[in-house]
Design a protein around this motif. Sequence first.
Motif: not given
Length: 420
Positions: A355, A298, A296
């Motif tokens: 994500n 970035s 999840g």
Amino acid sequence: MDDVILKVENLSKQYRLGLVGTGTLSHDLNRFWHKIRGKENPYLKVGAVNDRSKKASSDYVWALQDINFEVKRGEVLGIIGKNGAGKSTLLKILSRVTAPTTGSIKTKGRIASLLEVGTGMHPELTGRENIFLNGAILGMTKAEIAGKIDEIVEFSGCEMYIDTPVKRYSSGMRVRLGFAVAAFLEPDILVVDEVLAVGDAEFQKKAIGKMQDVSSQGGRTVLFVSHNMTSIRSLCSRVVVLENGGVVFDGDTNTGIERYLESNNESNTNINDKSDFIKSISFIKDNKEVEQICIGDSFQIHVEFKDFQITQKIDYCFIGLEDNDRRVLSLGTHHDVNFNGEIKPNNTLSCKVNNLPLNQGVYRILFAVGTNMPRQNIEVLENVRMIKIINNDFFNNGIDVLKNQGDLIIKSDWSIISNQ
């Protein structure tokens, strides 16, 4: 200890480079002279580490050195490692095809091996005759073999050719028959090398299912070597990872696979040496280079280009993340309608991923550069880097995500709709 069916202690295998056998007559006389005086073989004190990518520093090399492990009855052990790590040498020693230089192997029961296409088969004999020959070698009576021959033939899928000499079989048919013989003639230990890769997808699935059956239901032990991590993960309860002739990991399958994949990670120095265009590939999170990220997260992928000379305009970049030889994620400049930048010498290309939905594991990177109109790859680099994705409380429910829950992890909203 009663449950241990195979025990390997301080096992080592030494070879002389460039020559067949032990080398010169003077070396053999030297060994004999030391032996009658009760002294150690003098050539056991020398020898290079088994790293095929480096220039030899000695006339001798240790294909295996100080290998120790135990296997219990009914266990399925995966043996993994790079090409040249010593896997096939280890299996040949366990199968008594070749002898160890030092160390010992203690086994309880019969060992059946499938190390290469046609192992244990006489090409002039028919498939049926070879079944009886292999059974006799394993110590079975003619009646015992006859009682299983129908099952063997049916499983192999070679019924039409069973009375044809094996020399006329295709490589896939030989593997099918060889595996069926090894699996159905009830050895206590079944040793299978990468040879199953020769078979088609249907047979590989049948073979893996059969190995699971013989271990769980028949209580027999399986030693399985493969580069297919999907097969290793689905079949093996434990793995041994070999590297340069030594054991670097012995334990849980998923952890061992990650250890093996991480050992294949290319450095940016290697990328620079092997690529005409790419200088480095880096993963950036919070303005720092990282080797692992969480489910999840970035992050950015930075691709730094060289000062290349090319007449064609490079305007196409592609990144593929692969797990166990399966492409699970694709990223490309052609996926972004807002990207119209031309990649120039000494530029750094940045790809931002928001994500990341991939589950935990170690993923290999494939990278390609080329032209978009027409679409043509100019350079494709496989396995250039690795990225490790680690677990976290992705759903904020206090529970870690499990690997067997799938490749993609996506948040979802659940509710109950009343039908009244």
